[in-house]
Scaffold this motif. Structure first.
Motif, PDB file in Angstrom:
ATOM      1  N   THR A 108      33.737  48.155 -70.834  1.00 36.10           N
ATOM      2  CA  THR A 108      32.141  48.283 -71.129  1.00 36.10           C
ATOM      3  C   THR A 108      32.410  48.301 -72.895  1.00 36.10           C
ATOM      4  O   THR A 108      32.555  48.938 -73.510  1.00 36.10           O
ATOM      5  CB  THR A 108      31.712  49.669 -70.961  1.00 36.10           C
ATOM      6  N   LEU A 109      31.311  47.183 -73.240  1.00 36.81           N
ATOM      7  CA  LEU A 109      31.414  46.548 -74.526  1.00 36.81           C
ATOM      8  C   LEU A 109      29.792  47.334 -75.320  1.00 36.81           C
ATOM      9  O   LEU A 109      28.795  47.167 -74.374  1.00 36.81           O
ATOM     10  CB  LEU A 109      31.247  45.160 -74.972  1.00 36.81           C
ATOM     11  N   VAL A 110      29.742  47.975 -76.258  1.00 37.89           N
ATOM     12  CA  VAL A 110      28.583  48.634 -76.994  1.00 37.89           C
ATOM     13  C   VAL A 110      27.859  47.492 -77.813  1.00 37.89           C
ATOM     14  O   VAL A 110      28.666  46.904 -78.579  1.00 37.89           O
ATOM     15  CB  VAL A 110      28.951  49.997 -77.463  1.00 37.89           C
ATOM     16  N   ARG A 111      26.619  47.009 -77.253  1.00 36.01           N
ATOM     17  CA  ARG A 111      26.146  45.907 -77.811  1.00 36.01           C
ATOM     18  C   ARG A 111      25.302  46.341 -78.967  1.00 36.01           C
ATOM     19  O   ARG A 111      25.381  45.718 -80.049  1.00 36.01           O
ATOM     20  CB  ARG A 111      25.088  45.235 -76.815  1.00 36.01           C
ATOM     21  N   SER A 112      24.540  47.269 -78.806  1.00 35.51           N
ATOM     22  CA  SER A 112      23.854  47.748 -79.863  1.00 35.51           C
ATOM     23  C   SER A 112      23.689  49.533 -79.703  1.00 35.51           C
ATOM     24  O   SER A 112      23.481  49.896 -78.611  1.00 35.51           O
ATOM     25  CB  SER A 112      22.270  47.337 -79.808  1.00 35.51           C
ATOM     26  N   VAL A 113      23.418  49.919 -81.049  1.00 38.09           N
ATOM     27  CA  VAL A 113      23.093  51.589 -80.988  1.00 38.09           C
ATOM     28  C   VAL A 113      21.832  51.395 -81.969  1.00 38.09           C
ATOM     29  O   VAL A 113      21.932  51.198 -83.103  1.00 38.09           O
ATOM     30  CB  VAL A 113      24.068  52.409 -81.663  1.00 38.09           C
ATOM     31  N   LYS A 114      20.550  52.027 -81.411  1.00 40.11           N
ATOM     32  CA  LYS A 114      19.443  51.957 -82.267  1.00 40.11           C
ATOM     33  C   LYS A 114      18.660  53.171 -82.227  1.00 40.11           C
ATOM     34  O   LYS A 114      18.762  53.876 -81.203  1.00 40.11           O
ATOM     35  CB  LYS A 114      18.554  50.755 -81.778  1.00 40.11           C
ATOM     36  N   LYS A 115      17.998  53.641 -83.223  1.00 39.40           N
ATOM     37  CA  LYS A 115      17.156  54.704 -83.357  1.00 39.40           C
ATOM     38  C   LYS A 115      16.103  54.643 -82.202  1.00 39.40           C
ATOM     39  O   LYS A 115      15.370  53.511 -82.038  1.00 39.40           O
ATOM     40  CB  LYS A 115      16.306  55.142 -84.641  1.00 39.40           C
ATOM     41  N   ARG A 116      15.872  55.852 -81.406  1.00 37.77           N
ATOM     42  CA  ARG A 116      14.353  55.712 -80.672  1.00 37.77           C
ATOM     43  C   ARG A 116      13.331  55.667 -81.655  1.00 37.77           C
ATOM     44  O   ARG A 116      13.305  56.293 -82.749  1.00 37.77           O
ATOM     45  CB  ARG A 116      14.625  57.077 -79.826  1.00 37.77           C
TER      46      ARG A 116
END
Length: 553
Positions: A108-116
């Motif tokens: 499983t690749l993490v594509r993006s991590v963004k603030k809510r």
């Protein structure tokens, strides 16, 4: 409802991050790009994109007692310095023992991590992942622990080497090096002077026609083995040595260290003398380089000026012809492609992270980086302490100081680094092993108090002060206390000696010199404890003396 935490990466830092989250009542979900745990310590015959890569002969440069998890010692029979396969076995044992595998999503690749949108209030993150079938999924997490490491994206400064485009031989980065056999009979230039560069040069020197080791600035060289045959790090990473380093002037400590290193090999004579002082940069660790140089199998050269056809021209004007291969052991770039660059400016990541863990500019401390520091010792116990602290902060068990304090601490560290460390291309900050571990331990409340140990448990206190600063020391008290910590500390020397006793020999009789050494050590111990108590607890000694006065009368 439990807070959910995304753990990115299932290497040595990701595994302990999962465990620490569970201990704090959090719900961790680990995303691992590959199909197995281990991260850097998983050997593959071919490098995989987006994953760390190692060579087949890689052996640890820190010993087992210094690089274990604080509540999970290595078995006694395991060698002190470990082949990468043994480290991977240990990580599997750790994961099974603490039942961590069920919390990992493999492939499983993490594509993006963004603030809510409501991050200022909630501190939550939106994490987008892609599985092996290409299906994209989005989930909300209350915290994110980045455990992706910093040995993934190679630093290959080809612009600094004119003529590389027309070089008639082959060139590659050290991450693509796996085994020496394909270089049989060739003439090879290895560029770099860190651990990987020297390891590769030494290994290749046994099968090639000639190896040239090119270094811009040289390096101080240390061995895995101390003067009496024990692992080097168990002798020099002690609280007593750390105390003396902090009390003595920095120039004195450098002089003593350099004098010791020169006794093994005269660095200037062998062409590896660096421009910087011994403690201004982490030294290179290798046991065989001097012997390969003195045998002529490795020739040390200055920095490469240019590549010309099949020749390599060095900055001193010398030219080596018929070069078949150039290996760039030029390190790695820190990169987190799944993060918005505005969150952490990667090129200056250590200048915006509080204790190299938390971004100081974030409104809520729910994002943490594990393993970004470069300690003068093992990284594993550092990652564990960083994870313990991060999990407690995300769980709400403790809070961070105000932003002003965070930035002041970052600025202070930056000033100290400029004074003591040399400028380097390496993007991860160098830290003294024990001092940095203690910094983290203070945040959690698990730093051992040597003065109080001497009052309550003198035998243990002696081991903590004079012996190696093993990770077990941070499980003696406070949150996460482990009942087996004391026993692990008192038996650590037995585990160090066990794999060396394949053939039992008669013990030497006790000599007068041994007795003299014991008396000297006891005297040094008393002086050291007195200095340590006065330094850490200035009011304690006067109080004890007042209490002792009436008894003496």
């Amino acid at each position: 409802m439990k807070r959910r935490v995304a753990v990115i990466g299932a290497g040595l830092s990701g595994l302990t991050a999962i465990k620490c989250c569970l201990e704090e009542g959090l719900q961790p979900v680990c995303f691992e790009q590959s199909d197995e745990i281990g991260g850097l310590w998983r050997f593959k015959e071919e490098p995989q994109d987006g994953q760390a890569s190692i060579y087949q002969s890689l052996t640890t440069n820190t010993s087992k007692e210094m690089m274990c998890y604080s509540d999970f010692p290595f078995p006694a029979h395991v060698p002190n310095y470990l082949h990468h396969s043994k480290v991977l076995e240990y990580l599997h044992s750790y994961a099974r023992h603490f039942d961590l595998l069920r919390h990992i999503c493999f492939k499983t690749l993490v594509r993006s991590v963004k603030k809510r949108p409501d991050f200022t209030r909630s501190g939550q993150w939106e994490v987008v992942t892609v599985n092996s079938e290409g299906l994209e999924e989005s989930a909300i997490f209350d915290g994110v622990l980045v455990c992706a490491g910093h040995h993934t994206y190679p630093h290959l400064p080809l612009q600094d080497f004119p003529g590389v485009e027309t070089f008639e031989g082959q060139y590659l980065h050290s991450r693509n090096y796996k085994r020496p056999e394909r270089f049989q009979g060739k003439r090879v230039v290895v560029i770099g002077m860190r651990n990987s560069a020297v390891d590769i040069a030494v290994e290749l020197s046994r099968v090639t026609e000639q190896v040239f080791l090119s270094t811009r600035s040289g390096s101080w060289l240390i061995s895995r083995i101390a003067g009496d045959g024990f692992p080097t790090d168990v002798f020099y990473n002690t609280r007593l040595v750390n105390l003396l380093q902090r009390l003595l002037p920095f120039t004195w400590v450098n002089w003593l260290a350099e004098r010791h290193l020169q006794q093994r090999v005269q660095h200037r004579l062998y062409g590896i003398q660096p421009r910087h002082r011994a403690l201004s940069r982490i030294p290179t660790l290798n046991d065989e380089l001097p012997s390969r140089i003195i045998c002529g199998a490795v020739v040390v050269k200055p920095n490469v000026k240019e590549l010309r056809g099949s020749s390599v021209v060095f900055e001193d004007g010398t030219v080596e012809d018929r070069i078949d291969v150039v290996i760039f052991a030029t390190g790695y770039k820190v990169s987190f492609p799944f993060l918005d660059p505005s969150l952490v400016p990667v090129s200056k990541s250590w200048k915006c992270l509080y204790k190299h863990v938390f971004p100081a500019a974030l409104e809520r401390p729910t994002l943490a980086f594990i393993g970004l520091a470069s300690p003068r010792g093992s990284l594993l116990p550092v990652c564990e302490l960083q994870s313990r602290w991060s999990a407690r902060v995300i769980a709400g068990s403790q809070t961070l100081p105000p932003a002003k304090v965070l930035n002041e601490d970052i600025e202070k560290k930056s000033k100290v680094s400029k004074l003591r460390l040399v400028a380097s291309q390496w993007e991860t900050p160098e830290e003294d092993f024990i001092s940095y571990m203690d910094e983290l331990a203070v945040q959690i409340g698990v730093r051992p108090s040597v003065p109080w140990l001497f009052l309550r448990d003198p035998r243990l206190a002696k081991a903590v002060l004079l012996g190696p600063c093993t990770p077990y020391q941070y499980r003696l008290s406070g949150p996460g206390k482990w009942a087996g910590a004391r026993g692990a500390i008192l038996t650590q020397w037995a585990r160090i000696k066990e794999p060396l006793r394949a053939r039992r020999c008669c013990d030497d009789p006790q000599s007068f010199s041994g007795l003299l050494f014991g008396l000297t050590a006891a005297t040094v111990l008393c002086v050291a404890v007195t200095c340590y108590v006065q330094w850490q607890h200035p009011a304690l000694l006067p109080g004890l003396l007042k209490m002792a006065g009436p008894l003496a009368l």
